[in-house]
Design a protein around this motif. Sequence first.
Motif, PDB file in Angstrom:
ATOM      1  N   VAL A 155      31.229  21.540  17.685  1.00 42.33           N
ATOM      2  CA  VAL A 155      31.513  20.117  17.877  1.00 42.33           C
ATOM      3  C   VAL A 155      33.023  19.930  17.796  1.00 42.33           C
ATOM      4  O   VAL A 155      33.631  19.996  16.732  1.00 42.33           O
ATOM      5  CB  VAL A 155      30.804  19.262  16.810  1.00 42.33           C
ATOM      6  CG1 VAL A 155      31.048  17.777  17.081  1.00 42.33           C
ATOM      7  CG2 VAL A 155      29.314  19.566  16.786  1.00 42.33           C
ATOM      8  N   GLY A 156      33.635  19.684  18.958  1.00 37.76           N
ATOM      9  CA  GLY A 156      35.081  19.663  19.067  1.00 37.76           C
ATOM     10  C   GLY A 156      35.522  20.971  19.712  1.00 37.76           C
ATOM     11  O   GLY A 156      35.676  21.984  19.034  1.00 37.76           O
ATOM     12  N   MET A 207      37.938  16.121  12.944  1.00 39.50           N
ATOM     13  CA  MET A 207      38.136  14.818  13.567  1.00 39.50           C
ATOM     14  C   MET A 207      36.871  13.981  13.580  1.00 39.50           C
ATOM     15  O   MET A 207      36.933  12.770  13.806  1.00 39.50           O
ATOM     16  CB  MET A 207      38.686  14.962  14.980  1.00 39.50           C
ATOM     17  CG  MET A 207      39.233  13.655  15.528  1.00 39.50           C
ATOM     18  SD  MET A 207      39.899  13.794  17.187  1.00 39.50           S
ATOM     19  CE  MET A 207      40.245  12.065  17.516  1.00 39.50           C
ATOM     20  N   THR A 208      35.723  14.602  13.304  1.00 40.63           N
ATOM     21  CA  THR A 208      34.514  13.793  13.154  1.00 40.63           C
ATOM     22  C   THR A 208      34.669  12.795  12.015  1.00 40.63           C
ATOM     23  O   THR A 208      34.039  11.734  12.022  1.00 40.63           O
ATOM     24  CB  THR A 208      33.281  14.681  12.918  1.00 40.63           C
ATOM     25  OG1 THR A 208      33.528  15.566  11.815  1.00 40.63           O
ATOM     26  CG2 THR A 208      32.957  15.503  14.160  1.00 40.63           C
ATOM     27  N   THR A 213      31.894   9.905  12.852  1.00 36.74           N
ATOM     28  CA  THR A 213      30.615  10.553  13.132  1.00 36.74           C
ATOM     29  C   THR A 213      30.293  11.697  12.171  1.00 36.74           C
ATOM     30  O   THR A 213      29.244  12.333  12.312  1.00 36.74           O
ATOM     31  CB  THR A 213      30.588  11.078  14.579  1.00 36.74           C
ATOM     32  OG1 THR A 213      31.695  11.951  14.792  1.00 36.74           O
ATOM     33  CG2 THR A 213      30.669   9.926  15.571  1.00 36.74           C
ATOM     34  N   PHE A 214      31.157  11.960  11.218  1.00 37.65           N
ATOM     35  CA  PHE A 214      30.910  13.057  10.283  1.00 37.65           C
ATOM     36  C   PHE A 214      29.616  12.868   9.511  1.00 37.65           C
ATOM     37  O   PHE A 214      28.833  13.812   9.336  1.00 37.65           O
ATOM     38  CB  PHE A 214      32.090  13.185   9.311  1.00 37.65           C
ATOM     39  CG  PHE A 214      31.812  14.085   8.137  1.00 37.65           C
ATOM     40  CD1 PHE A 214      31.699  15.458   8.293  1.00 37.65           C
ATOM     41  CD2 PHE A 214      31.659  13.553   6.855  1.00 37.65           C
ATOM     42  CE1 PHE A 214      31.438  16.293   7.214  1.00 37.65           C
ATOM     43  CE2 PHE A 214      31.399  14.370   5.769  1.00 37.65           C
ATOM     44  CZ  PHE A 214      31.287  15.742   5.952  1.00 37.65           C
ATOM     45  N   GLU A 215      29.366  11.661   9.020  1.00 39.22           N
ATOM     46  CA  GLU A 215      28.174  11.439   8.206  1.00 39.22           C
ATOM     47  C   GLU A 215      26.893  11.708   8.993  1.00 39.22           C
ATOM     48  O   GLU A 215      25.944  12.313   8.478  1.00 39.22           O
ATOM     49  CB  GLU A 215      28.155  10.014   7.651  1.00 39.22           C
ATOM     50  CG  GLU A 215      29.080   9.804   6.466  1.00 39.22           C
ATOM     51  CD  GLU A 215      28.716  10.693   5.286  1.00 39.22           C
ATOM     52  OE1 GLU A 215      27.520  10.890   5.015  1.00 39.22           O
ATOM     53  OE2 GLU A 215      29.648  11.222   4.650  1.00 39.22           O
ATOM     54  N   LEU A 216      26.832  11.268  10.241  1.00 44.17           N
ATOM     55  CA  LEU A 216      25.647  11.529  11.060  1.00 44.17           C
ATOM     56  C   LEU A 216      25.443  13.025  11.249  1.00 44.17           C
ATOM     57  O   LEU A 216      24.310  13.526  11.163  1.00 44.17           O
ATOM     58  CB  LEU A 216      25.801  10.852  12.421  1.00 44.17           C
ATOM     59  CG  LEU A 216      25.733   9.324  12.445  1.00 44.17           C
ATOM     60  CD1 LEU A 216      26.060   8.818  13.839  1.00 44.17           C
ATOM     61  CD2 LEU A 216      24.356   8.836  12.015  1.00 44.17           C
ATOM     62  N   HIS A 290      30.666  13.205  17.971  1.00 45.69           N
ATOM     63  CA  HIS A 290      31.673  13.781  18.837  1.00 45.69           C
ATOM     64  C   HIS A 290      32.795  14.410  18.039  1.00 45.69           C
ATOM     65  O   HIS A 290      33.245  13.882  17.031  1.00 45.69           O
ATOM     66  CB  HIS A 290      32.287  12.709  19.752  1.00 45.69           C
ATOM     67  CG  HIS A 290      31.280  11.966  20.555  1.00 45.69           C
ATOM     68  ND1 HIS A 290      30.509  12.581  21.512  1.00 45.69           N
ATOM     69  CD2 HIS A 290      30.897  10.667  20.537  1.00 45.69           C
ATOM     70  CE1 HIS A 290      29.715  11.682  22.073  1.00 45.69           C
ATOM     71  NE2 HIS A 290      29.925  10.533  21.502  1.00 45.69           N
ATOM     72  N   GLY A 291      33.300  15.508  18.537  1.00 47.25           N
ATOM     73  CA  GLY A 291      34.580  16.045  18.119  1.00 47.25           C
ATOM     74  C   GLY A 291      35.587  15.598  19.157  1.00 47.25           C
ATOM     75  O   GLY A 291      35.380  14.638  19.872  1.00 47.25           O
ATOM     76  N   SER A 292      36.697  16.307  19.275  1.00 50.25           N
ATOM     77  CA  SER A 292      37.655  15.979  20.308  1.00 50.25           C
ATOM     78  C   SER A 292      38.470  17.195  20.658  1.00 50.25           C
ATOM     79  O   SER A 292      38.934  17.906  19.792  1.00 50.25           O
ATOM     80  CB  SER A 292      38.598  14.862  19.856  1.00 50.25           C
ATOM     81  OG  SER A 292      39.626  14.687  20.796  1.00 50.25           O
TER      82      SER A 292
END
Length: 300
Positions: A155-156, A207-208, A213-216, A290-292
């Motif tokens: 992720v990212g 970056m989550t 979005t880290f918690e999800l 999402h990451g980035s």
Amino acid sequence: MTTAPRTRASFDGLLGQALHGELGPDPRACRISVAFTTVQAARHDGRRSGYRNEVLSLRLGHAVGSCSVEPGSLPGSTVEDCAGSDVATLLAHPLLPVRVAALDAYLMDVSPHTPSRGAQPVHIPAGSSLERSQARASAVADLLDVGPGGTVLVVGVVNSLLAELRSRSLTAIPCDLKGGTTEWGESIRTDALGEVGACDAVLASGMTLGNGTFELLRRSALDHGKPLVMFAQTGSAVLPRFLGAGVAAVCAEPYPFFWLDGGPGTVHRYRAAESGTAPRAAGGGAGAVHGSRAADGGVS
């Protein structure tokens, strides 16, 4: 091993603890002396694509806390608003990246990355931007407890990480906010939560934290029983607090980052104790995580 202090098992819970002075000194008495952004564009030799990074960083005493953002997304007045502000004000700031950077600076000041706190320093040698990216990728991938033939949800998207996984006979499922294709023409997924059940482990950018979005992702990894490994320029002092609470390991990389110069550097690796002494988070969550590619090292 882990020596990270027990915390409430959510990012907002950790913010609340910091605001109430439960993790260190009164944040109202701590002031940010310097606020700055680092903006960078890169295209490595031999790579077809380039990338951009933008990072908000806050200086508190000897510590620097950081949060990667999408380039151009921060209001122009952000650094002026942050400089000279007390940490408590910034922990309650309306912009999530400011809250993340402020918490990172506060926790970095309270609990720097040292072996006595569970950090294993890993030397990143001097070299070109690509060489240093590859060295970091190796340090990150060493935290994965997945054997050859396994599948890792990334992720990212960072191309050096994808190449490192391939060299270890691991299959990567690349996932990123921007979609598109990898350096090797692989389709990049955009809904990480929909892929968690199909992998053996999750490897995610810090970056989550900054995009909320880290918690999800953490809760989904817990629900599916998948180890979650974080590579973190964003929130490098924040994410070790979740070891054993949905996070299996962290490769923490505080400012200055590997892409800023060609000299040697250090990243700090943490692993959760198998017993997982930190509290388990509440279950569930749905939606896209999402990451980035612009974050925590970019497509490098």
